[in-house]
Design a protein around this motif. Structure first.
Motif, PDB file in Angstrom:
ATOM      1  N   TYR A 598      52.437 -27.630   3.491  1.00  0.00           N
ATOM      2  CA  TYR A 598      51.181 -28.205   3.008  1.00  0.00           C
ATOM      3  C   TYR A 598      51.092 -29.684   3.397  1.00  0.00           C
ATOM      4  O   TYR A 598      50.034 -30.181   3.822  1.00  0.00           O
ATOM      5  CB  TYR A 598      51.068 -28.041   1.495  1.00  0.00           C
ATOM      6  N   GLU A 599      52.211 -30.392   3.282  1.00  0.00           N
ATOM      7  CA  GLU A 599      52.217 -31.805   3.642  1.00  0.00           C
ATOM      8  C   GLU A 599      52.015 -31.981   5.143  1.00  0.00           C
ATOM      9  O   GLU A 599      51.238 -32.852   5.574  1.00  0.00           O
ATOM     10  CB  GLU A 599      53.543 -32.432   3.205  1.00  0.00           C
ATOM     11  N   ASP A 602      48.582 -31.505   6.114  1.00  0.00           N
ATOM     12  CA  ASP A 602      47.679 -32.410   5.402  1.00  0.00           C
ATOM     13  C   ASP A 602      46.648 -31.607   4.618  1.00  0.00           C
ATOM     14  O   ASP A 602      45.448 -31.909   4.632  1.00  0.00           O
ATOM     15  CB  ASP A 602      46.992 -33.365   6.389  1.00  0.00           C
ATOM     16  N   ARG A 603      47.148 -30.576   3.943  1.00  0.00           N
ATOM     17  CA  ARG A 603      46.275 -29.676   3.190  1.00  0.00           C
ATOM     18  C   ARG A 603      46.613 -29.791   1.706  1.00  0.00           C
ATOM     19  O   ARG A 603      47.795 -29.849   1.334  1.00  0.00           O
ATOM     20  CB  ARG A 603      46.485 -28.235   3.660  1.00  0.00           C
ATOM     21  N   GLU A 604      45.624 -29.820   0.877  1.00  0.00           N
ATOM     22  CA  GLU A 604      45.837 -29.938  -0.564  1.00  0.00           C
ATOM     23  C   GLU A 604      46.500 -28.676  -1.102  1.00  0.00           C
ATOM     24  O   GLU A 604      46.080 -27.563  -0.787  1.00  0.00           O
ATOM     25  CB  GLU A 604      44.514 -30.175  -1.278  1.00  0.00           C
ATOM     26  N   LYS A 607      45.808 -25.445  -6.936  1.00  0.00           N
ATOM     27  CA  LYS A 607      46.303 -25.525  -8.308  1.00  0.00           C
ATOM     28  C   LYS A 607      47.055 -24.267  -8.716  1.00  0.00           C
ATOM     29  O   LYS A 607      47.897 -24.307  -9.609  1.00  0.00           O
ATOM     30  CB  LYS A 607      45.138 -25.787  -9.265  1.00  0.00           C
TER      31      LYS A 607
END
Length: 709
Positions: A598-599, A602-604, A607
């Motif tokens: 994810y990092e 660059d993706r959120e 939740k």
């Protein structure tokens, strides 16, 4: 001519008698051993039986011998008699005979250190072998030194031999057989193990396990060939390596058809694909019992094109893998630890499922989006009261599926320190018949197989024998069972000790991990202790008459059909970083890899992503107790070191509540009450935020403390 003389070898202290000799016969050479009580040697020797003869010579005083064999790759094959094997094993156990086998190269040195009873020592270097064959048409020259034990010359010569042992020998002959026989009391079993050893068969494995393990070695060789077909260039001068591959044997899939158009079989980026239509596997039939497993397998393989000869079965690789898939509902998958690759052979299709490069951020973003889009079908088409919890459980299941092929690497690290069956959990997914469990397993299987595998086993075909067979077919591909009842699981007692009773790091045979889906919520305690329990508490349109049925199916199939290479990059991280060596986690290692992805993309992080195990964070048992508390169905009373949960329900309804509690609570049902013998553990487990629904309450005094002020 007399070549002997007494000299003082520079710097060696004591003088020593030195001789140059030309030895022309076996007898003239073995005369040097007549008075020996101990021999150290580095030499050629065609048969270990010849070493025994040195002990047996008339008048022999030989007590111990330590020999490095420099020329034989398969020394075991030189033993064809059970009596000889038993004696060699006994001499090894008694430290009378130590035979060291070369590790990687031929050791041409010929060194002998011969110790006599009077502490004199004869040191020989030259060309003479300890083999009959070398004396038929050969003459050998040697240099002989006569000195005493412990002199500087003797010490230096002994160190010379020891250097050979350290550098060129790491296997002790008979060590494996001795370990096998050590704990055996049954004489018939001892004889059986010796016969298997003589036939160079794995004495640790069953016939079934040995056969599939041998096939696995052949397929690994095929995998090594495929691994060379990673890129093609028209200019050999620009290539890192030039290889010649017969396209009839191994044909890389270039993703295009005869018209140059992209084919539907094009593999996802990061995955190497090949076809192996002409590759064959040869199974030796020597040494196996009649009417055994191999005979049963032979009948099936013949129908698939196998050629059955007097001593071997030759079968197309496609025939074998189709047999494996049809008979056991699982394909052949293995891990090449040396080259850090996951391989899959499915029919004629071979896949290297490990990327040779780090993923492009945009590619990762698309792969993660595909997984999230699948999970978000719950929002678009599902009915649930707990969407965040259900989505977390689905994501946890995906992480488990991507971890599953590495289970044997974790078993090696856990072995001997923890109970494997508790550490290497099964996955158990329960939910109603319309909860999307089958589509979930299809999604996961397609992820880990480059879309080649889409289904597992039917519960009707699963029993003790099938589960036992999984420990013999040598595959790491996850075994999926759909729609199994908890009653059937409870009857398969093989699941109690699937790993602990039989798996061993030295067996060289891999076990798959197991994934079950069921409409039943809670099998017995022993199974729950061995499983990651996930609840798909959702209902999807399952009937054509249901609103949104066709659109939901179209949406889901579009997601499933998208090629997703995420496993190739997960496997790269797990294998390259050797994350399994920590032995501190299992699925959590994949969880951390995903957070890194994810990092990188660059993706959120959504939740609903389970940053901790979803079965712990969103526990169905906690929710069940919470709902009972909020409805007023249960009250609590502390009596000494026990917590009494008193229910306003019928006694039979309490069983489902007791089953949701971890076994460390030591719960007991009594009438309309459940007695919890570990109240502090219960308070820690229940987490008031779950029970009372308030973050403020969660940060204040404990739940039990507030219950009784």
């Amino acid at each position: 001519m007399d070549w002997d003389t007494t000299i003082n070898l520079g710097g060696f202290g004591n003088s020593a008698q030195m001789e140059w000799q030309t030895v022309k016969s076996w007898k003239s050479f073995t005369n040097f051993f007549d008075d020996a009580v101990h021999i150290d040697a580095v030499t050629y020797c065609e048969s270990p039986e010849l070493l025994l003869e040195l002990f047996d010579q008339e008048g022999s005083t030989l007590e111990t011998m330590d020999v490095l064999i420099g020329d034989k790759d398969e020394y075991q094959s030189a033993v064809d008699d059970a009596t000889v094997a038993r004696r060699l094993e006994r001499y090894y156990e008694e430290d009378k005979l130590t035979v060291r086998l070369k590790n990687r190269k031929v050791v041409h040195s010929k060194l002998y250190r011969i110790v006599a009873a009077d502490e004199t020592v004869t040191l020989i270097a030259g060309s003479a072998n300890l083999s009959y064959n070398s004396w038929k048409n050969q003459t050998n020259s040697i240099v002989v030194f006569n000195t005493e034990v412990g002199t500087q010359l003797d010490q230096q010569f002994k160190q010379w031999i020891e250097h050979h042992r350290e550098e060129y020998a790491d296997t002790i002959f008979m060590e494996d057989l001795a370990a096998e026989l050590e704990d055996l009391d049954d004489e018939e079993e001892v004889e059986r193990r010796i016969e298997l050893w003589i036939d160079n068969r794995n004495t640790q494995l069953s016939e079934q396990g040995e056969i599939h393990s041998n096939v696995g070695q052949e397929l690994e060789a095929l995998g090594d060939e495929v691994d060379h077909v990673v890129s093609v260039t028209d200019d050999p001068d620009e290539a890192d390596e030039v290889v010649s591959i017969d396209p009839e044997q191994i044909e890389p899939e270039d993703g295009s058809n005869d018209n140059g158009e992209q084919s539907e079989t094009d593999s996802a980026e990061g995955i190497t694909a090949a076809k192996t239509p002409e590759y064959s596997i040869t199974l030796s039939t020597q040494g196996y019992e009649n009417d055994g497993y191999l005979d049963q397998m032979e009948t099936d393989l013949k129908r698939r094109g196998a050629d059955v000869g007097a001593d071997a079965i030759t079968t197309p690789v496609e025939g074998y893998t189709n047999y494996l898939q049809t008979r056991y509902d699982v394909p052949k998958m293995w891990i090449d630890e040396e080259n850090q690759r996951v391989h899959l052979q499915h029919g004629e299709h071979h896949r290297i499922l490990t990327a040779d490069h780090e993923p492009d951020p945009d590619l990762l973003d698309a792969a993660l989006d595909n997984i999230e889009n699948y999970i978000k079908t719950i929002d678009r088409w599902g009915e649930t009261n707990n969407p965040k919890a259900v989505k977390a459980h689905l994501y946890e299941g995906v992480l488990y599926g991507l971890w599953a092929p590495f289970v044997n690497l974790y078993a090696k690290q856990f072995y001997g320190s923890v109970t494997l069956d508790n550490a290497l959990q099964y996955l158990y997914i329960f939910g109603e018949s319309d909860a999307g469990k089958d589509k979930f397993t299809e999604f996961v299987l397609r992820l880990v197989s480059d879309d080649l595998v889409r289904g597992g086993a039917d519960a009707d075909d699963v029993g003790k024998n099938q589960i036992r067979s999984l420990r013999n077919i040598d595959t790491v591909f996850p075994y999926v069972v759909s729609d199994i009842s908890k009653q059937k699981i409870e009857r398969i007692d093989t699941l109690r000790n699937f790993w602990q009773d039989s798996w061993h790091p030295s067996n060289e045979i891999a076990y798959p991990t197991l994934i079950f889906t069921s409409n039943d919520s809670r099998p017995n305690d022993w199974f729950r202790n061995r499983a990651k329990m996930l609840h798909f508490d959702v209902a999807f349109p399952s009937n054509p008459e249901d609103e949104g049925f066709y659109k939901a199916q179209e949406d889901l199939n579009t997601i499933l059909d998208a090629r997703n290479p995420i496993f190739s990059y997960v496997s790269r991280r797990i294998l390259r970083d050797e994350r399994y060596l920590d032995a501190g986690g299992t699925v959590d290692d994949v969880r951390q890899v995903f957070l890194e992805f994810y990092e990188r993309a660059d993706r959120e992080v959504p939740k609903f992503f389970p940053k901790e195990p979803a079965n712990r964070r969103y526990n169905i048992g906690k929710r069940k107790w919470k709902q009972a508390y909020e409805r007023g169905d249960v009250t609590f009373d502390r009596r000494e070191n026990r917590l009494i949960a008193e229910f306003d329900l019928e006694p039979h309804e309490l069983y489902s509540y007791r089953k949701t509690l971890p076994t460390k609570m030591r719960p007991e049902k009594s009438g309309r009450s459940i007695i919890i013998k570990n109240p502090d553990g219960f308070e820690e487990w229940i987490e008031l935020a779950e029970l009372g629904g308030s973050n403020e309450q969660a940060g204040s005094e404990g739940f039990l403390s507030r219950l009784w002020g």
